[in-house]
Design a protein around this motif. Structure first.
Motif, PDB file in Angstrom:
ATOM      1  N   TYR A  72      42.536  39.180  37.859  1.00 14.19           N
ATOM      2  CA  TYR A  72      42.579  40.627  38.207  1.00 14.19           C
ATOM      3  C   TYR A  72      42.112  40.825  39.850  1.00 14.19           C
ATOM      4  CZ  TYR A  72      42.577  41.587  33.312  1.00 14.19           C
ATOM      5  OH  TYR A  72      42.783  41.796  32.059  1.00 14.19           O
ATOM      6  N   HIS A 131      41.854  43.877  43.032  1.00 13.40           N
ATOM      7  CA  HIS A 131      42.001  45.341  43.328  1.00 13.40           C
ATOM      8  C   HIS A 131      41.841  45.363  44.968  1.00 13.40           C
ATOM      9  CE1 HIS A 131      40.358  45.584  39.371  1.00 13.40           C
ATOM     10  NE2 HIS A 131      40.589  46.765  39.499  1.00 13.40           N
ATOM     11  N   THR A 145      43.726  53.210  45.248  1.00  8.23           N
ATOM     12  CA  THR A 145      43.304  51.742  45.099  1.00  8.23           C
ATOM     13  C   THR A 145      44.627  51.095  44.058  1.00  8.23           C
ATOM     14  OG1 THR A 145      41.119  52.450  44.639  1.00  8.23           O
ATOM     15  CG2 THR A 145      41.725  50.481  43.428  1.00  8.23           C
ATOM     16  N   ALA A 178      45.481  48.186  41.785  1.00 15.45           N
ATOM     17  CA  ALA A 178      44.999  47.076  40.868  1.00 15.45           C
ATOM     18  C   ALA A 178      45.945  46.427  40.307  1.00 15.45           C
ATOM     19  CB  ALA A 178      44.245  47.743  39.687  1.00 15.45           C
TER      20      ALA A 178
END
Length: 163
Positions: A9, A11, A105, A107
């Motif tokens: 992941y 961000h 944001t 992601a």
């Protein structure tokens, strides 16, 4: 026995609304802000990114040629691809969340599955730090493009990430 697989992941916060950010996540428009970006569009009704859009890249030397299929597309909210290459199959999803009227944001979720020994080596070295090192310079370049309308050379983006 199943193939080697990992999910990582990343961000990134952008100083712009999702409506401004999202259109730049298009294989054709990425030529404007990613130095040396190369893609070959195979299928798209609009000529831009959309669900069902298919394109081919040969951008990352260690990965080689990949065919990308856009499997999810909700403007300003989310975008997802399946990427198929010689060594791996990857599911790559982006979501965009407004954190204020002027900030977003982004992601990123990347799940990579090995198809062979080369893919196993790629998967073995992929973690959050590797993903950040790979993608952060692109998003620094995108931030620069959104502010100035100009492409930031890859070396300059990498230097900003190193400082």
């Amino acid at each position: 026995m199943t193939a080697e697989q990992t999910t990582v992941y990343y961000h990134h916060d952008f100083d712009c609304p999702a409506e401004v950010l999202f259109p730049n996540f298009c294989p054709i428009k990425e030529r404007d802000w990613i130095e040396n970006w190369r893609c070959r569009l195979l299928a798209s009704r609009s000529g831009l990114i959309e669900k069902g859009c298919i394109f081919v890249t040969d951008f990352f030397p260690e990965i080689g040629e990949e065919t990308w299929v856009c499997v999810d597309y909700v403007p300003s909210e989310k975008l997802a691809f399946v990427r198929v290459g010689e060594a791996t199959v990857a599911e790559m999803g982006f979501s965009f969340t407004a954190t204020s009227a002027k900030t977003t944001t982004m992601a990123l979720r990347l799940r990579v599955t090995a198809k062979n020994n080369k893919g196993e080596a790629l998967v073995a070295h992929l973690d959050g730090a590797a993903l950040s090192a790979r993608f952060r310079p692109f998003f620094v370049a995108l931030e620069h493009f959104l502010r100035t309308g100009e492409l930031l050379p890859a070396a300059a983006a990498e230097a900003q990430c190193a400082s």
